[in-house]
Design an enzyme around this catalytic site. Sequence first.
Site, PDB file in Angstrom:
ATOM      1  N   ASP A  32      35.206  29.385  -2.887  1.00  0.00           N
ATOM      2  CA  ASP A  32      34.280  29.436  -1.758  1.00  0.00           C
ATOM      3  C   ASP A  32      33.109  28.472  -1.962  1.00  0.00           C
ATOM      4  O   ASP A  32      32.698  28.199  -3.094  1.00  0.00           O
ATOM      5  CB  ASP A  32      33.758  30.873  -1.613  1.00  0.00           C
ATOM      6  CG  ASP A  32      33.140  31.116  -0.248  1.00  0.00           C
ATOM      7  OD1 ASP A  32      33.330  30.285   0.660  1.00  0.00           O
ATOM      8  OD2 ASP A  32      32.449  32.138  -0.092  1.00  0.00           O
ATOM      9  N   ASN A  64      41.586  32.509   8.305  1.00  0.00           N
ATOM     10  CA  ASN A  64      41.052  31.151   8.478  1.00  0.00           C
ATOM     11  C   ASN A  64      41.502  30.479   9.780  1.00  0.00           C
ATOM     12  O   ASN A  64      40.897  29.499  10.221  1.00  0.00           O
ATOM     13  CB  ASN A  64      41.408  30.251   7.285  1.00  0.00           C
ATOM     14  CG  ASN A  64      40.595  30.539   6.036  1.00  0.00           C
ATOM     15  OD1 ASN A  64      41.026  30.235   4.927  1.00  0.00           O
ATOM     16  ND2 ASN A  64      39.406  31.119   6.193  1.00  0.00           N
TER      17      ASN A  64
HETATM   18  C1  FPP Z   1      36.120  28.328   1.437  1.00  0.00           C
HETATM   19  O1  FPP Z   1      34.970  27.537   1.585  1.00  0.00           O
HETATM   20  C2  FPP Z   1      37.272  27.487   1.222  1.00  0.00           C
HETATM   21  C3  FPP Z   1      38.344  27.417   2.035  1.00  0.00           C
HETATM   22  C4  FPP Z   1      38.472  28.196   3.271  1.00  0.00           C
HETATM   23  C5  FPP Z   1      39.448  26.528   1.755  1.00  0.00           C
HETATM   24  C6  FPP Z   1      39.635  26.179   0.324  1.00  0.00           C
HETATM   25  C7  FPP Z   1      40.616  25.107   0.222  1.00  0.00           C
HETATM   26  C8  FPP Z   1      40.598  24.113  -0.682  1.00  0.00           C
HETATM   27  C9  FPP Z   1      39.648  23.964  -1.787  1.00  0.00           C
HETATM   28  C10 FPP Z   1      41.630  23.108  -0.644  1.00  0.00           C
HETATM   29  C11 FPP Z   1      42.915  23.744  -0.398  1.00  0.00           C
HETATM   30  C12 FPP Z   1      44.066  23.106  -0.923  1.00  0.00           C
HETATM   31  C13 FPP Z   1      45.114  22.868  -0.149  1.00  0.00           C
HETATM   32  C14 FPP Z   1      46.389  22.523  -0.780  1.00  0.00           C
HETATM   33  C15 FPP Z   1      45.008  22.929   1.313  1.00  0.00           C
HETATM   34  P1  FPP Z   1      34.110  27.675   2.911  1.00  0.00           P
HETATM   35  O2  FPP Z   1      34.610  26.668   3.869  1.00  0.00           O
HETATM   36  O3  FPP Z   1      34.177  29.086   3.415  1.00  0.00           O
HETATM   37  O4  FPP Z   1      32.688  27.321   2.398  1.00  0.00           O
HETATM   38  P2  FPP Z   1      31.312  27.910   2.923  1.00  0.00           P
HETATM   39  O5  FPP Z   1      31.300  29.379   2.566  1.00  0.00           O
HETATM   40  O6  FPP Z   1      30.296  27.137   2.172  1.00  0.00           O
HETATM   41  O7  FPP Z   1      31.261  27.669   4.398  1.00  0.00           O
END
Ligand code: FPP
Length: 243
Positions: A16, A64
């Site tokens: 995250d 998501n």
């Molecule tokens: C959460 O951060 C992260 C995700 C929803 C996606 C995580 C995915 C990756 C690191 C790459 C994935 C790899 C592949 C193969 C697709 P957030 O967006 O919720 O961050 P925030 O809380 O700061 O908004």
Amino acid sequence: MDSAQRVPRHIAIVMDGNGRWAKKRFMPRFVGHKFGVDALVGVVKACADRGVEYVTVFAFSSENWKRPAEEVSGLMSLAISTVSKHLTKMVGEGVRIRIVGDRSHVAPAVRAALERAEESTRHNTRINLSVAFNYGGRWDVVQACQKAIADGVAPEALDEATLSRYMAMSFAPDPDLFIRTGGEKRVSNFLLWQAAYSEFVFSDCLWPDFGEAELDAALADYARRDRRFGLVSSADAAALAKA
Ligand code: FPP
């Protein structure tokens, strides 16, 4: 117990903080996910070097899909480009990749890329990387029950061991250590069944910044934990044994 024995066999990670990482740099959220992939590649290698056998990451949750369409399509494209960019290296490093989650609603091109990663790495044995994609812990329990019923398992025969065999992670031991980065302290529907006795480490580090130092801090924290699995502490157990 010596320190080598305290390395977790299986680490689950909620990666995250990508969006906030990008926002802090006045960049679109997607850039945070891109750097998040680089962090993931580094962490998998570091885990393999430390003797961890399984790493399972939450790449795309069942929830998501509700994010803005642009971010969803960005994450789907990222899955495809990640396979193109990193697969050869993963094959060379002995990483076995598995995809866990509901594939039925994943677009054919994305599914094909993910399945290519599984197929090309299926003889690898150094470390197991499971990528939870369109995964939810509740979905996992429901699909396991559905499969057990379809197999004709009688209600009285449906115990924990039987249901475990139908869960998406049936090939792996339960996670010993569950890491969540980004400062939030929740499970967010990840591995609900499997994390029943996991040790939790919550890190304020935003995922793209999570590297070897942060991993080692989490491992050191884990090594200090007294895992009880619902029993008494090891010190209490020793005292009871002497009494
Ligand atoms: C959460 O951060 C992260 C995700 C929803 C996606 C995580 C995915 C990756 C690191 C790459 C994935 C790899 C592949 C193969 C697709 P957030 O967006 O919720 O961050 P925030 O809380 O700061 O908004």
